[in-house]
Design an enzyme around this catalytic site. Structure first.
Site, short mmCIF file in Angstrom:
data_model
loop_
_atom_site.label_atom_id
_atom_site.label_comp_id
_atom_site.label_asym_id
_atom_site.label_seq_id
_atom_site.Cartn_x
_atom_site.Cartn_y
_atom_site.Cartn_z
N HIS A 130 5.14 7.62 6.59
CA HIS A 130 4.47 8.26 5.30
C HIS A 130 2.81 7.87 5.77
CE1 HIS A 130 7.35 9.61 2.39
NE2 HIS A 130 8.06 8.97 3.34
N ASP B 143 -5.89 7.49 5.31
CA ASP B 143 -4.52 7.73 4.41
C ASP B 143 -3.48 8.46 5.10
OD1 ASP B 143 -3.12 7.72 2.30
OD2 ASP B 143 -4.88 8.25 0.79
O1 F6P Z 1 2.20 5.51 1.01
C1 F6P Z 1 2.57 4.29 1.43
C2 F6P Z 1 3.49 3.53 0.41
O2 F6P Z 1 3.95 2.34 1.02
C3 F6P Z 1 4.67 4.29 -0.11
O3 F6P Z 1 5.85 4.26 0.54
C4 F6P Z 1 4.78 3.57 -1.53
O4 F6P Z 1 5.18 4.33 -2.51
C5 F6P Z 1 3.36 3.37 -1.74
O5 F6P Z 1 2.70 3.25 -0.40
C6 F6P Z 1 3.06 1.98 -2.57
O6 F6P Z 1 3.17 0.80 -2.02
P1 F6P Z 1 4.27 -0.45 -2.52
O7 F6P Z 1 5.73 0.28 -2.31
O8 F6P Z 1 3.82 -1.63 -1.63
O9 F6P Z 1 3.77 -0.44 -3.81
#
Ligand code: F6P
Length: 492
Positions: free
Chosen positions: A195, A401
């Protein structure tokens, strides 16, 4: 929770951060799923809809992964497996068959969470993958924990799916999970979708374990990225580090045959449109009344240094300083969703943001006008959609991003008759598709201030023409086409 079916929970043996890939798979404490699912999705974090560790409303995470996969899985009768978000002295396993989609989870020991999630994922991989070398911290014990966590996920997964079922792994937390699953005899297809961005090979090489990471990523049958640029970085790394050659979209090497592609993630535009045009929520209505006599600029992000929040606020400050005619005429609403607060860089970023907000409001604020309304909290997506629709400008200016779904949601939420302007960073993956946004360089404060000025002055004809083309792009590659094209490539 009233009416909620109690999830099954089964205790399996304790796993510590010292566990290695040679540790035997957990014994069959966990029965094979009684009903074979057509798809197993694996991610570090579970969706919050029925999550066993539902955080309070103000801290609810708003990850892109959650909003993109939730509808897809619901439609496909899939099972979603991940970390519960809880830590404890023992590793627990639970399943909630009654939720939509069905969920299964593990709890991880607290020292593993500290070293794997807070440590290696968020202090080594995150800054590396987003090209922030000055924020990288590489520690051997955290790498060991990352290996152990990937093994723990593979242990659990191998016990809840048939060994020929397709498995779709998500994101940078689980780059080693495909290889770990293969070692456990999984025969079905295994895909990985990243992602976040993938850095250039020379930056990747600063990671002491980059060769292992690349070679384990190549054990997936399909490796998907957000943009052609990320894909190109990975292919170059596979050639340089693992000696692969490329035939079409397949990387071939010693025991390696991995298909690769760019699959830009999207949203469900109809859902956002519906939320945006619903009757305004009371709290959002109250917020909008306080800014009613001004043009409204909106930013919504997780509080993360990659999002460029202080940088964009500095551009607002520059605009107010250089163009006094905007004073009292423009209000910025910045929603910063709490994220990874135990990681020092995130606590520091929060201080930076709050310092700049205080400085701007102190310098320019009046009794009747607050230039920046800063909200350190989360809102429901449906409420945010209403905020986007009311905005004259959407400030989506990350320094880097993977995609940025707020940009796409902002477009979908607009009233096509009188749309707001999307001011979008060139360094968001979304900029590849959303060429008709006002593209900006968030590293250049003067330039960003000038672009904000241009966005605020843009006439209705130009706004409408740009928005029509943006909406077409958002509808063309949406969450459903994203999931379908990835799964077709995985299964094909
Ligand atoms: O966009 C990357 C990401 O790791 C997503 O997979 C996730 O939902 C978001 O950032 C939030 O991160 P975290 O799971 O560390 O709160």
């Amino acid at each position: 929770m009233a009416g909620r079916i109690r999830p099954r929970r089964i205790v399996v043996p304790e796993v510590t951060a010292a566990a290695t890939e040679t540790s035997a798979p957990a014994a069959s404490f966990v029965p094979k799923a009684r009903r074979l699912r057509r798809l197993l999705v694996v991610s570090n974090r579970l969706p919050d809809l029925r999550s066993p560790a539902l955080p309070d409303e103000r801290k609810r995470p708003v990850g892109g992964l959650v909003s993109a996969l939730q509808p897809v899985l619901a439609a496909r009768d899939g099972l979603w497996f991940g970390w519960s978000g809880r830590s404890g002295p023992t590793r627990l396993f639970g399943m909630d068959d009654a939720s939509h989609p069905a969920l299964a989870w593990i709890d991880l020991p607290s020292e593993l969470v500290r070293d794997y999630y807070n440590g290696f994922c968020n202090r080594a991989l995150w800054p590396l993958l987003h090209s922030f070398p000055s924020r990288m911290h590489f520690r051997d014990d955290e790498w060991t924990a990352y290996v152990a966590a990937n093994e723990a996920f593979a242990d659990a997964v191998s016990q809840i799916v048939a060994d020929d079922a397709p498995v779709w792994v998500h994101d940078f937390h689980l780059l080693l999970a495909g290889a770990a699953l293969r070692r456990r005899g999984h025969r079905g297809r295994i895909g990985l979708f990243l992602h976040v961005p993938f850095p250039s090979p020379d930056l990747l090489a600063t990671l002491p374990w980059h060769a292992r990471v690349v070679s384990d990523m190549l054990r997936f049958d399909l490796v998907g990225f957000q943009t052609p640029g990320d894909l190109d970085h990975f292919r170059r790394a596979a050639r340089a580090v693992a000696g692969c050659h490329q035939r079409g979209d397949v990387l071939i090497g010693d025991g390696v045959r991995a298909r690769t592609g760019a699959f830009p993630i999207g949203i469900i535009p109809e859902d956002i449109r519906e939320d945006a045009s619903a009757q305004t929520n009371e709290e959002i209505g109250a917020l909008l009344r306080t800014t009613a006599s001004t043009q409204l600029v909106v930013g919504v992000d997780r509080l993360d240094y990659t999002k460029g929040i202080p940088e964009r606020l500095c551009a607002v400050e520059r605009l107010l300083d250089r163009s006094p005619e905007w004073r009292g005429k423009v209000s910025v609403v910045q929603v910063s969703v709490p994220s990874r607060a135990e990681v020092p860089e995130y606590a520091e970023e929060r201080r930076r943001v709050e310092h700049v907000v205080g400085r701007i409001n102190g310098e320019f604020g009046e009794a009747h006008w607050t230039p920046v309304r800063y909200l350190y909290r989360s809102y429901r997506r449906s409420h945010l959609a209403q905020l986007y629709r009311a905005a004259d400008v959407g400030l989506v200016t990350p320094l880097r991003d993977g995609m940025n779904l707020v940009a796409k949601e902002f477009v979908a939420a607009q009233d096509p008759r009188c749309p707001g302007v999307l001011l979008l960073s060139r360094f968001a993956g979304a900029a590849v598709e959303l060429r008709d946004a006002l593209l900006t360089n968030p590293f250049h404060v003067d330039g960003l201030a000038a672009d904000l000025d241009r966005a605020l002055r843009m006439d209705e004809d130009e706004r409408r023409a740009r928005h029509a083309r943006l909406l077409e792009a958002v509808e063309r590659t949406n969450a459903a086409t994203w999931a379908d094209s990835f799964l077709r490539a995985l299964e094909g």
